[in-house]
Design a protein around this motif. Structure first.
Motif, PDB file in Angstrom:
ATOM      1  N   MET A 198       4.752  28.707   1.775  1.00  0.00           N
ATOM      2  CA  MET A 198       3.988  29.232   0.649  1.00  0.00           C
ATOM      3  C   MET A 198       2.549  29.459   1.083  1.00  0.00           C
ATOM      4  O   MET A 198       1.988  28.655   1.830  1.00  0.00           O
ATOM      5  CB  MET A 198       4.050  28.264  -0.530  1.00  0.00           C
ATOM      6  CG  MET A 198       3.502  28.837  -1.832  1.00  0.00           C
ATOM      7  SD  MET A 198       3.522  27.628  -3.178  1.00  0.00           S
ATOM      8  CE  MET A 198       5.253  27.137  -3.159  1.00  0.00           C
ATOM      9  N   LYS A 199       1.986  30.554   0.630  1.00  0.00           N
ATOM     10  CA  LYS A 199       0.602  30.873   0.932  1.00  0.00           C
ATOM     11  C   LYS A 199      -0.194  30.960  -0.362  1.00  0.00           C
ATOM     12  O   LYS A 199       0.343  31.343  -1.399  1.00  0.00           O
ATOM     13  CB  LYS A 199       0.503  32.192   1.691  1.00  0.00           C
ATOM     14  CG  LYS A 199       1.162  32.175   3.065  1.00  0.00           C
ATOM     15  CD  LYS A 199       1.022  33.515   3.758  1.00  0.00           C
ATOM     16  CE  LYS A 199       1.681  33.491   5.130  1.00  0.00           C
ATOM     17  NZ  LYS A 199       1.557  34.788   5.829  1.00  0.00           N
ATOM     18  N   ALA A 200      -1.471  30.605  -0.246  1.00  0.00           N
ATOM     19  CA  ALA A 200      -2.344  30.692  -1.416  1.00  0.00           C
ATOM     20  C   ALA A 200      -3.739  31.112  -0.994  1.00  0.00           C
ATOM     21  O   ALA A 200      -4.227  30.701   0.070  1.00  0.00           O
ATOM     22  CB  ALA A 200      -2.402  29.351  -2.139  1.00  0.00           C
ATOM     23  N   ILE A 201      -4.351  31.942  -1.810  1.00  0.00           N
ATOM     24  CA  ILE A 201      -5.766  32.260  -1.697  1.00  0.00           C
ATOM     25  C   ILE A 201      -6.443  31.630  -2.910  1.00  0.00           C
ATOM     26  O   ILE A 201      -6.139  31.978  -4.049  1.00  0.00           O
ATOM     27  CB  ILE A 201      -6.027  33.776  -1.685  1.00  0.00           C
ATOM     28  CG1 ILE A 201      -5.298  34.431  -0.507  1.00  0.00           C
ATOM     29  CG2 ILE A 201      -7.523  34.059  -1.636  1.00  0.00           C
ATOM     30  CD1 ILE A 201      -5.789  33.994   0.856  1.00  0.00           C
ATOM     31  N   ILE A 202      -7.328  30.679  -2.639  1.00  0.00           N
ATOM     32  CA  ILE A 202      -7.988  29.937  -3.712  1.00  0.00           C
ATOM     33  C   ILE A 202      -9.457  30.336  -3.750  1.00  0.00           C
ATOM     34  O   ILE A 202     -10.168  30.214  -2.748  1.00  0.00           O
ATOM     35  CB  ILE A 202      -7.852  28.417  -3.491  1.00  0.00           C
ATOM     36  CG1 ILE A 202      -6.369  28.029  -3.432  1.00  0.00           C
ATOM     37  CG2 ILE A 202      -8.568  27.633  -4.586  1.00  0.00           C
ATOM     38  CD1 ILE A 202      -6.129  26.575  -3.121  1.00  0.00           C
ATOM     39  N   GLN A 203      -9.907  30.811  -4.897  1.00  0.00           N
ATOM     40  CA  GLN A 203     -11.292  31.243  -5.038  1.00  0.00           C
ATOM     41  C   GLN A 203     -11.986  30.439  -6.136  1.00  0.00           C
ATOM     42  O   GLN A 203     -11.428  30.255  -7.221  1.00  0.00           O
ATOM     43  CB  GLN A 203     -11.343  32.732  -5.389  1.00  0.00           C
ATOM     44  CG  GLN A 203     -10.734  33.618  -4.315  1.00  0.00           C
ATOM     45  CD  GLN A 203     -10.915  35.089  -4.615  1.00  0.00           C
ATOM     46  OE1 GLN A 203     -12.029  35.594  -4.644  1.00  0.00           O
ATOM     47  NE2 GLN A 203      -9.814  35.787  -4.834  1.00  0.00           N
ATOM     48  N   ARG A 204     -13.170  29.957  -5.784  1.00  0.00           N
ATOM     49  CA  ARG A 204     -13.998  29.311  -6.801  1.00  0.00           C
ATOM     50  C   ARG A 204     -14.654  30.423  -7.611  1.00  0.00           C
ATOM     51  O   ARG A 204     -15.264  31.333  -7.048  1.00  0.00           O
ATOM     52  CB  ARG A 204     -15.060  28.435  -6.134  1.00  0.00           C
ATOM     53  CG  ARG A 204     -15.852  27.566  -7.114  1.00  0.00           C
ATOM     54  CD  ARG A 204     -16.875  26.727  -6.385  1.00  0.00           C
ATOM     55  NE  ARG A 204     -17.972  27.540  -5.856  1.00  0.00           N
ATOM     56  CZ  ARG A 204     -18.929  27.067  -5.057  1.00  0.00           C
ATOM     57  NH1 ARG A 204     -18.902  25.806  -4.671  1.00  0.00           N
ATOM     58  NH2 ARG A 204     -19.895  27.861  -4.637  1.00  0.00           N
ATOM     59  N   VAL A 205     -14.514  30.345  -8.923  1.00  0.00           N
ATOM     60  CA  VAL A 205     -14.993  31.453  -9.765  1.00  0.00           C
ATOM     61  C   VAL A 205     -15.892  30.947 -10.890  1.00  0.00           C
ATOM     62  O   VAL A 205     -15.807  29.796 -11.317  1.00  0.00           O
ATOM     63  CB  VAL A 205     -13.805  32.232 -10.382  1.00  0.00           C
ATOM     64  CG1 VAL A 205     -12.920  32.816  -9.290  1.00  0.00           C
ATOM     65  CG2 VAL A 205     -12.976  31.342 -11.316  1.00  0.00           C
ATOM     66  N   THR A 206     -16.752  31.850 -11.346  1.00  0.00           N
ATOM     67  CA  THR A 206     -17.514  31.570 -12.566  1.00  0.00           C
ATOM     68  C   THR A 206     -16.739  32.048 -13.780  1.00  0.00           C
ATOM     69  O   THR A 206     -16.901  31.527 -14.879  1.00  0.00           O
ATOM     70  CB  THR A 206     -18.886  32.263 -12.518  1.00  0.00           C
ATOM     71  OG1 THR A 206     -18.697  33.654 -12.224  1.00  0.00           O
ATOM     72  CG2 THR A 206     -19.759  31.646 -11.451  1.00  0.00           C
ATOM     73  N   LYS A 207     -15.862  33.054 -13.559  1.00  0.00           N
ATOM     74  CA  LYS A 207     -14.919  33.487 -14.589  1.00  0.00           C
ATOM     75  C   LYS A 207     -13.862  34.362 -13.938  1.00  0.00           C
ATOM     76  O   LYS A 207     -14.077  34.944 -12.875  1.00  0.00           O
ATOM     77  CB  LYS A 207     -15.618  34.249 -15.719  1.00  0.00           C
ATOM     78  CG  LYS A 207     -16.321  35.523 -15.288  1.00  0.00           C
ATOM     79  CD  LYS A 207     -16.992  36.192 -16.489  1.00  0.00           C
ATOM     80  CE  LYS A 207     -17.746  37.451 -16.080  1.00  0.00           C
ATOM     81  NZ  LYS A 207     -18.398  38.111 -17.239  1.00  0.00           N
ATOM     82  N   ALA A 208     -12.692  34.430 -14.566  1.00  0.00           N
ATOM     83  CA  ALA A 208     -11.605  35.265 -14.073  1.00  0.00           C
ATOM     84  C   ALA A 208     -10.670  35.573 -15.235  1.00  0.00           C
ATOM     85  O   ALA A 208     -10.556  34.786 -16.182  1.00  0.00           O
ATOM     86  CB  ALA A 208     -10.835  34.562 -12.954  1.00  0.00           C
ATOM     87  N   SER A 209      -9.993  36.717 -15.144  1.00  0.00           N
ATOM     88  CA  SER A 209      -9.076  37.100 -16.217  1.00  0.00           C
ATOM     89  C   SER A 209      -7.988  38.009 -15.682  1.00  0.00           C
ATOM     90  O   SER A 209      -8.122  38.604 -14.603  1.00  0.00           O
ATOM     91  CB  SER A 209      -9.824  37.806 -17.358  1.00  0.00           C
ATOM     92  OG  SER A 209     -10.402  39.018 -16.892  1.00  0.00           O
TER      93      SER A 209
END
Length: 207
Positions: free
Chosen positions: A1-12
């Motif tokens: 399994m692969k994942a791209i994890i991003q720290r965000v101020t907001k996402a939708s």
């Protein structure tokens, strides 16, 4: 399994004209499930997503807190294209788990996240839909993760996990502390080892 994890101020996530879900500050996680993934991969990825230290603490010290420590939100989006293998310039997705199997597998990941954390803070997109994912990356901070491959022997898996935890602990220490440990490890090296091989001496096997 692969994942791209991003720290965000907001996402939708939007499908057509409708917004499916949105979060404030937290993590946006793109997940790519492969045909070889098992529950072991789910356990690994859930643990890493919830415990990855990419947030500051109350005193502003960076890389100190996880999304759980800060009680922030997580937005997960199924992303089969992470399993892409290029054939020339053409993407090939045969490594991705087929949709009819991937959907219940993905739902299981969401359920594991909700059980391990606060269910109301775990959001997701719409599996299989053509989505518009709006991400406001904070930093930017982007972490690429892949669940480990190899042995299924529980003892070996436990050993590998302990080795990884030691490496993560070493990376989290300051340069001076890490340097002291490095100097200590050199004093324990076999005196009979050649100078040219000294760089190969390590307390852990390289992966």
């Amino acid at each position: 399994m692969k994942a791209i994890i991003q720290r965000v101020t907001k996402a939708s996530v939007t499908v057509g004209e409708a917004q499916i879900s949105s979060i404030g500050r937290g993590l946006c996680v793109l997940l790519g499930i492969s045909v070889e993934d098992t529950q072991k991969d789910v356990d690994y990825m859930v643990r890493k997503i919830l415990n990855l230290r990419v947030f500051e603490d109350e005193n502003g010290r960076a890389w100190s807190h996880s999304v759980m420590d800060r009680e922030l939100e997580v937005l997960c989006v199924s992303q089969f294209t992470l399993q892409c293998i290029l054939k020339g310039n053409k993407p090939d997705f045969h490594s991705a788990m087929p949709a009819e199997l991937a959907q219940p597998f993905y739902n299981n990941i969401l359920e594991q996240l909700r059980q391990a954390y606060k269910p109301e803070l775990i959001k997701d997109g719409q599996f299989g839909a053509y989505m518009q994912v709006h991400i406001q990356n904070d930093g930017p901070v982007t972490i690429q993760l892949e669940s480990p491959r190899g042995t299924t022997d529980p003892r070996q898996l436990f050993k590998q996990e302990k080795q990884q935890q030691r490496r993560e602990k070493t990376r989290s220490k300051g340069p001076s502390e890490a340097g002291r440990e490095k100097g200590t490890s050199h004093t324990k090296a076999d005196p009979s080892a050649s100078i040219g091989a000294e760089g190969d001496i390590s307390s852990e096997p390289q992966q």
